[in-house]
Design a protein around this motif. Structure first.
Motif, short mmCIF file in Angstrom:
data_model
loop_
_atom_site.label_atom_id
_atom_site.label_comp_id
_atom_site.label_asym_id
_atom_site.label_seq_id
_atom_site.Cartn_x
_atom_site.Cartn_y
_atom_site.Cartn_z
N LEU A 41 -18.19 -20.18 -21.10
CA LEU A 41 -17.82 -20.14 -22.51
C LEU A 41 -17.06 -18.85 -22.75
O LEU A 41 -17.60 -17.77 -22.54
CB LEU A 41 -19.06 -20.20 -23.41
N GLY A 42 -15.81 -18.96 -23.16
CA GLY A 42 -15.01 -17.80 -23.51
C GLY A 42 -15.10 -17.54 -25.01
O GLY A 42 -14.89 -18.45 -25.81
N ILE A 43 -15.43 -16.35 -25.38
CA ILE A 43 -15.57 -15.99 -26.79
C ILE A 43 -14.54 -14.93 -27.13
O ILE A 43 -14.52 -13.85 -26.54
CB ILE A 43 -16.99 -15.46 -27.09
N ILE A 44 -13.67 -15.27 -28.07
CA ILE A 44 -12.67 -14.32 -28.55
C ILE A 44 -13.11 -13.90 -29.94
O ILE A 44 -13.16 -14.71 -30.85
CB ILE A 44 -11.27 -14.95 -28.57
N ALA A 66 -16.75 -12.57 -22.95
CA ALA A 66 -16.44 -12.22 -24.34
C ALA A 66 -15.34 -11.18 -24.38
O ALA A 66 -15.23 -10.32 -23.51
CB ALA A 66 -17.69 -11.69 -25.04
N LEU A 67 -14.52 -11.28 -25.42
CA LEU A 67 -13.42 -10.36 -25.63
C LEU A 67 -13.52 -9.82 -27.05
O LEU A 67 -13.73 -10.59 -27.99
CB LEU A 67 -12.09 -11.10 -25.44
N ARG A 68 -13.40 -8.53 -27.18
CA ARG A 68 -13.42 -7.94 -28.52
C ARG A 68 -12.19 -7.09 -28.71
O ARG A 68 -11.54 -6.67 -27.76
CB ARG A 68 -14.70 -7.13 -28.74
N ARG A 69 -11.87 -6.88 -29.95
CA ARG A 69 -10.66 -6.13 -30.28
C ARG A 69 -10.78 -4.67 -29.86
O ARG A 69 -9.82 -4.05 -29.42
CB ARG A 69 -10.42 -6.20 -31.79
N ASN A 70 -11.96 -4.11 -30.00
CA ASN A 70 -12.17 -2.69 -29.75
C ASN A 70 -13.12 -2.49 -28.58
O ASN A 70 -14.33 -2.41 -28.77
CB ASN A 70 -12.76 -2.05 -31.01
N PHE A 80 -22.70 -9.21 -22.23
CA PHE A 80 -21.62 -10.20 -22.26
C PHE A 80 -20.24 -9.60 -22.43
O PHE A 80 -19.25 -10.23 -22.13
CB PHE A 80 -21.86 -11.19 -23.39
N CYS A 81 -20.14 -8.40 -22.94
CA CYS A 81 -18.82 -7.84 -23.25
C CYS A 81 -18.60 -6.52 -22.56
O CYS A 81 -19.45 -5.69 -22.48
CB CYS A 81 -18.68 -7.68 -24.76
#
Length: 81
Positions: A41-44, A66-70, A80-81
């Protein structure tokens, strides 16, 4: 929304529209479905909702990316990130 995310994963993995159509036509032939356990599961957008979805996905046995802006806000206890 996190619960909806997992519902959507199950909906598409098990091809629910096909299942309902087959039930309506009394077609009981087997067909293959995907298994979410072991899927990715990819989480943007890894805010509160993203973290809740990741936690639920882990309970399903899914792998989470997971991908976060910062990225500087990365926490050491967040796996996860």
């Amino acid at each position: 929304l996190a619960e909806y995310t997992m519902l959507a994963c199950g909906y598409f993995a098990k091809d629910l529209p096909r299942l309902l159509k087959n039930k309506k036509h009394k077609d009981w032939n087997k067909y293959s479905v995907l298994e979410v356990r072991g899927a990715i599961l990819g989480i943007i957008g890894y805010g509160d909702i993203g973290r809740a979805a990741a936690k639920l996905a882990k309970a399903y046995g899914m792998n989470v990316i997971a991908l976060r802006r910062n990225p500087e806000k990365h926490s050491a206890e967040d796996p996860f990130c």
